[in-house]
Design an enzyme around this catalytic site. Sequence first.
Site, PDB file in Angstrom:
ATOM      1  CE  LYS A 292       0.556 -22.743  -2.715  1.00 26.11           C
ATOM      2  NZ  LYS A 292       0.956 -21.812  -1.679  1.00 26.11           N
ATOM      3  CD  GLU A 388       4.016  -9.402   6.552  1.00 26.80           C
ATOM      4  OE1 GLU A 388       2.931  -9.362   7.191  1.00 26.80           O
ATOM      5  OE2 GLU A 388       4.171 -10.094   5.533  1.00 26.80           O
ATOM      6  NE  ARG A 416      -0.536  -6.279   6.210  1.00 26.87           N
ATOM      7  CZ  ARG A 416      -1.285  -7.224   5.665  1.00 26.87           C
ATOM      8  NH1 ARG A 416      -1.234  -8.447   6.124  1.00 26.87           N
ATOM      9  NH2 ARG A 416      -2.088  -6.944   4.669  1.00 26.87           N
TER      10      ARG A 416
HETATM   11  C1  LIG Z   1       1.316  -9.161   3.847  1.00 27.67           C
HETATM   12  C2  LIG Z   1       1.869 -10.208   2.941  1.00 27.67           C
HETATM   13  N1  LIG Z   1       2.943 -10.926   3.328  1.00 27.67           N
HETATM   14  C3  LIG Z   1       3.453 -11.865   2.513  1.00 27.67           C
HETATM   15  C4  LIG Z   1       2.892 -12.106   1.297  1.00 27.67           C
HETATM   16  C5  LIG Z   1       3.521 -13.107   0.341  1.00 27.67           C
HETATM   17  N2  LIG Z   1       2.607 -14.242   0.116  1.00 27.67           N
HETATM   18  C6  LIG Z   1       1.832 -14.327  -0.975  1.00 27.67           C
HETATM   19  S1  LIG Z   1       0.875 -15.679  -0.984  1.00 27.67           S
HETATM   20  C7  LIG Z   1       1.536 -16.202   0.482  1.00 27.67           C
HETATM   21  C8  LIG Z   1       1.093 -17.492   1.074  1.00 27.67           C
HETATM   22  C9  LIG Z   1      -0.361 -17.530   1.194  1.00 27.67           C
HETATM   23  O1  LIG Z   1      -0.734 -18.773   1.719  1.00 27.67           O
HETATM   24  P1  LIG Z   1      -2.269 -19.095   1.850  1.00 27.67           P
HETATM   25  O2  LIG Z   1      -2.998 -17.903   2.322  1.00 27.67           O
HETATM   26  O3  LIG Z   1      -2.411 -20.318   2.653  1.00 27.67           O
HETATM   27  O4  LIG Z   1      -2.714 -19.345   0.341  1.00 27.67           O
HETATM   28  P2  LIG Z   1      -2.196 -20.483  -0.675  1.00 27.67           P
HETATM   29  O5  LIG Z   1      -1.184 -19.845  -1.550  1.00 27.67           O
HETATM   30  O6  LIG Z   1      -1.665 -21.605   0.127  1.00 27.67           O
HETATM   31  O7  LIG Z   1      -3.410 -20.862  -1.442  1.00 27.67           O
HETATM   32  C10 LIG Z   1       2.484 -15.305   0.971  1.00 27.67           C
HETATM   33  C11 LIG Z   1       3.256 -15.480   2.205  1.00 27.67           C
HETATM   34  C12 LIG Z   1       1.784 -11.324   0.924  1.00 27.67           C
HETATM   35  N3  LIG Z   1       1.191 -11.463  -0.268  1.00 27.67           N
HETATM   36  N4  LIG Z   1       1.290 -10.409   1.758  1.00 27.67           N
END
Ligand SMILES: Cc1ncc(C[n+]2csc(CCOP(=O)(O)OP(=O)(O)O)c2C)c(N)n1
Length: 664
Positions: A292, A388, A416
């Site tokens: 990342k 959630e 959600r």
């Molecule tokens: C339902 C929901 N909860 C929380 C988020 C906030 N959020 C955005 S990206 C993320 C982390 C995503 O991690 P990952 O899927 O591993 O992707 P990365 O950013 O590591 O590439 C979160 C918690 C969201 N977008 N949607």
Amino acid sequence: MQSPESGHVLQSLADPSQLRGMSPAELSSLAAELREKMIRTVRVTGGHLASSLGTVEITLALHRVLDSPRDRIVWDTGHQAYAHKLLTGRFERFHTLRQLDGVGGFPRRSESVHDVFDGGHAGTGVSIAVGLAAARDLRPSGDPASRQRIAVCVGDAALQSGLTMEALNHLGDTKHRLLIVLNDNEMSISRSVGGLSTKLNKLRLTPAYQGTKSATQRVLPRIPIIGPLLFNVLAFAKEGFKRSWAKVGFFEDMGITYIGVLDGHDVAEMEQVFERAFALPGPVLVHVKTLKGKGYAPAELDSVSFHGASLPPIDLCLIDPTEEPLPPETEGHRRPKSYTATFAEELVRLAAEDDRICAITAGMPTGTGLARFAARFPQRFFDVGIAEQHAVTMAAGLALGGRRPVVALYSTFSQRAYDQLVHDICQNDLPVLLAIDRAGLVGEDGTSHQGMFTLSAQRSLPNLVIGSPKDEQELRDMVVTAMQREGPISLHYPRDPGEGLADRDGEPLEIGRGEVLRSGGDLLLVGFGPIVQRLLHVADALQDDHALAATVINARWAKPLDERLIAAQAVGRRLVVTAEESAAMGGFGDGVLDALNRAGVRVPLLKVALAEGFVHHGAVDDLRRQQRIDAAGIADQIRDALGLAAPEVPAQAGESPSASASAA
Ligand SMILES: Cc1ncc(C[n+]2csc(CCOP(=O)(O)OP(=O)(O)O)c2C)c(N)n1
């Protein structure tokens, strides 16, 4: 990272299909260009830098193997799709990223035929892809679209969300041909959590991963492209990945072929495997490991800070030695403490006195401020990942077990967990505090992230108390109040900084009791939440410009509403104005209208709220102006309702009025 001539190859790309003619050297230089463009842009606009830096090579490999838009590439969440955007016709406008009327931060179908789905919420990608695959497989075999290739890229944290799990479970049964690229960087926004994360860790650490690359290089060239391809793919998989194969029961048991772990920054390797994955009859999950933040050293070292909207300053000389280094940090203007920080501070103070208090986050310990709680009370803190629904129902369980749980969720993500709030918390009348952060407009993240639907959705729920403070100190009072209540309570507060008030401990408030902040005989202005501050400015402006005197009420509670106070104050006014930063339909204003009707008070009423529809991305101030819910816009709406002319220097007019005038 090398600094190529900025935009050299990228700018000349008219279509992602041109990627297929590129040599490995050209691809690697293009990858560097993509990263440079992202870094230079996000430095100005903010955005999801670290995630998008990490998926550059996945994007190149997918666009070389799939023929988008005939084939479909789905991005789960959609925050990691900047390279996709740059490769699909948005290079020239990319500097407008996340700005009003500019390129959105997430895939948007209105922007490009290559964008499959308007996303923003995590965990949706696999379900969308399964639906697309099911639609494809319903086509007659003679239809060329029945041969469409579909891929979805999902992060290791989004993989664990309940929605993804439901989709995988279904997919394994239905056997649609589909490529799932698991982009494993071991990170959510913070470090990924949970049992599956531990499992993925084990896969990464297995000796097969260390040997994967050489095995791939050894085996792949010997595999013919046609004929016994299928057999060879399996042979390749078994040969190259057999040691991890034995440990991947999780996906295999569900009926999904697992291949991994690949280097997610090696385009050629991924391309070969993706190509062969599509030759398999059913769904395939290809597990790739990425870094990342790749390509910008500070983001590689601290992807948490470089994940999201407000990033640390970006030092261009780290990617281009001809750039000036960042000036040394100055003691700039300090923003007042945010509502989020104030909430977390107060909660920690209370938790030090009451060891029943527990806190839950769904993958957002930093965003919700609960990292502070986690540091102080690790035993009573739960990060459940992007889950959630589980967060809310688990809170119900904690409450049944005698604890005082607090679940902090962004307003938009709390959507959600609606049934969990209805069925598990409210039906059981449990003492749970739902801390609804980012209530109201959040700005640059756009339609998927505005906190504008939660209030209307919650207003109809039995047993639930709903409050929103006029300033950050009142939030402290509400947190104290919530902790003393033997039933569910939801507190809504914005992403904004507070008013800059001096810190003090919270004190309990009477639930259902509002307050009069200023008195005047002509108009009644009633606000819910920090918009009350704007009403005070509006009252000043109306006094100065039109000699109209207004009473301003801070309602504090949308449920129960202080009906007595509002009805008594409404009698005989030229106009009653309600104000909230939330969807108009079913919101606070509707509650006031109903209350006045019940009380038999007949008075014209103007509802100031967000117009029906989604609110797009842009700076919060711009959006408020556009929606006419900034102080100038509210004053204008009131003038319109009263038939008064605007003052000499007209305030900026926005788009469509969100107000509806009606008689109660
Ligand atoms: C339902 C929901 N909860 C929380 C988020 C906030 N959020 C955005 S990206 C993320 C982390 C995503 O991690 P990952 O899927 O591993 O992707 P990365 O950013 O590591 O590439 C979160 C918690 C969201 N977008 N949607």
